[in-house]
Design a protein around this motif. Structure first.
Motif, PDB file in Angstrom:
ATOM      1  N   GLY A 113     -24.873  43.310  71.197  1.00 34.50           N
ATOM      2  CA  GLY A 113     -24.628  42.574  70.064  1.00 34.50           C
ATOM      3  C   GLY A 113     -23.224  42.617  69.680  1.00 34.50           C
ATOM      4  O   GLY A 113     -22.511  41.598  69.337  1.00 34.50           O
ATOM      5  N   ALA A 114     -22.416  43.931  69.810  1.00 36.40           N
ATOM      6  CA  ALA A 114     -21.088  43.805  69.373  1.00 36.40           C
ATOM      7  C   ALA A 114     -20.259  42.807  70.184  1.00 36.40           C
ATOM      8  O   ALA A 114     -19.198  42.129  69.814  1.00 36.40           O
ATOM      9  N   ALA A 115     -20.479  42.845  71.632  1.00 39.52           N
ATOM     10  CA  ALA A 115     -19.943  41.952  72.421  1.00 39.52           C
ATOM     11  C   ALA A 115     -20.072  40.627  72.155  1.00 39.52           C
ATOM     12  O   ALA A 115     -19.136  39.535  72.111  1.00 39.52           O
ATOM     13  N   HIS A 116     -21.470  39.998  71.766  1.00 41.50           N
ATOM     14  CA  HIS A 116     -21.679  38.639  71.331  1.00 41.50           C
ATOM     15  C   HIS A 116     -20.774  38.427  70.013  1.00 41.50           C
ATOM     16  O   HIS A 116     -20.333  37.512  69.839  1.00 41.50           O
ATOM     17  N   ALA A 117     -20.820  39.391  69.126  1.00 44.39           N
ATOM     18  CA  ALA A 117     -20.157  39.344  67.916  1.00 44.39           C
ATOM     19  C   ALA A 117     -18.547  38.954  68.039  1.00 44.39           C
ATOM     20  O   ALA A 117     -17.953  38.328  67.406  1.00 44.39           O
TER      21      ALA A 117
END
Length: 211
Positions: free
Chosen positions: A88-92
């Motif tokens: 999720g953080a990579a997507h963010a």
């Protein structure tokens, strides 16, 4: 530090969610898990410093309702909680590379946007920080500033793990709803005392009429 946040909220496959509530909730367990996640996401989206919420889940029964609330839903690779958070953080980071990124547990049914804003304001003062849960054993929030490596250490005694990893513990008064995650019936009763969000309150009213 940038005052805008992207929050990553992981949501388990519902068949595995809230198993410690099974005896108390019976056939309503998965419905309760969705309701709690919905109240958590709704409160996060209503929090002024939060620019967006990324939900990580592999369960369409959760993805649909949470996406309808306005969350950006990405697929959970199902390799554990911290891997889900890093996904999720990579997507963010692709969506908003200049934003701070936080991980927020999905089981905060009493979460208040104003209390979350207090926690985020405190977190903005540090490169990496976390909020401990109410028993001071686990973690409900972990956040990093823009460009800071995102290294969540959730699971088990995660408060100690985050401290050992160099994250600043945020001892902020007036954020009880941010610290009150729900795993057991006693946790749920404590959240009820704080005041449940509408989705969870509706399920609890069916579970325990008159409560």
């Amino acid at each position: 530090m940038n005052a805008h946040w992207t929050l990553v909220i992981p949501v388990k496959t519902l068949v595995a969610a809230k198993t410690r509530l099974a005896a108390a909730t019976g056939p309503h367990r998965t419905r309760l898990a969705v309701a709690i996640a919905c109240d958590t996401v709704s409160a996060a989206l209503a929090c002024r410093p939060v620019a967006r919420v990324v939900v990580v889940t592999s369960d369409p029964a959760a993805a649909g309702p949470l996406g309808a609330l306005g969350a950006d839903v990405v697929h959970d690779p199902d390799r554990g909680l911290n891997t889900a958070l890093r996904t999720g953080a990579a997507h963010a980071a692709r969506l908003a590379p200049g934003d701070a990124v936080g991980a927020l547990q999905a089981d905060l049914p009493a979460l208040r946007p104003a209390e979350l804003a207090l926690a985020l304001a405190a977190a903005a003062e540090f490169e990496q920080s976390f909020v401990p849960d109410a028993p001071d054993v686990g973690t409900t929030f972990y956040g990093v500033g823009p460009g800071v490596p995102f290294t969540p250490r959730f699971g088990g005694e995660s408060r100690a793990k985050h401290l050992a990893g160099g994250a600043k513990e945020l001892c902020v008064p007036g954020i009880d709803s941010v610290r009150r995650d729900v795993d057991t019936p006693d946790d749920l009763r404590a959240a009820m005392a704080l005041g449940l969000g509408p989705h969870t309150a509706a399920v609890v009213a069916d579970l325990w009429p008159g409560s």
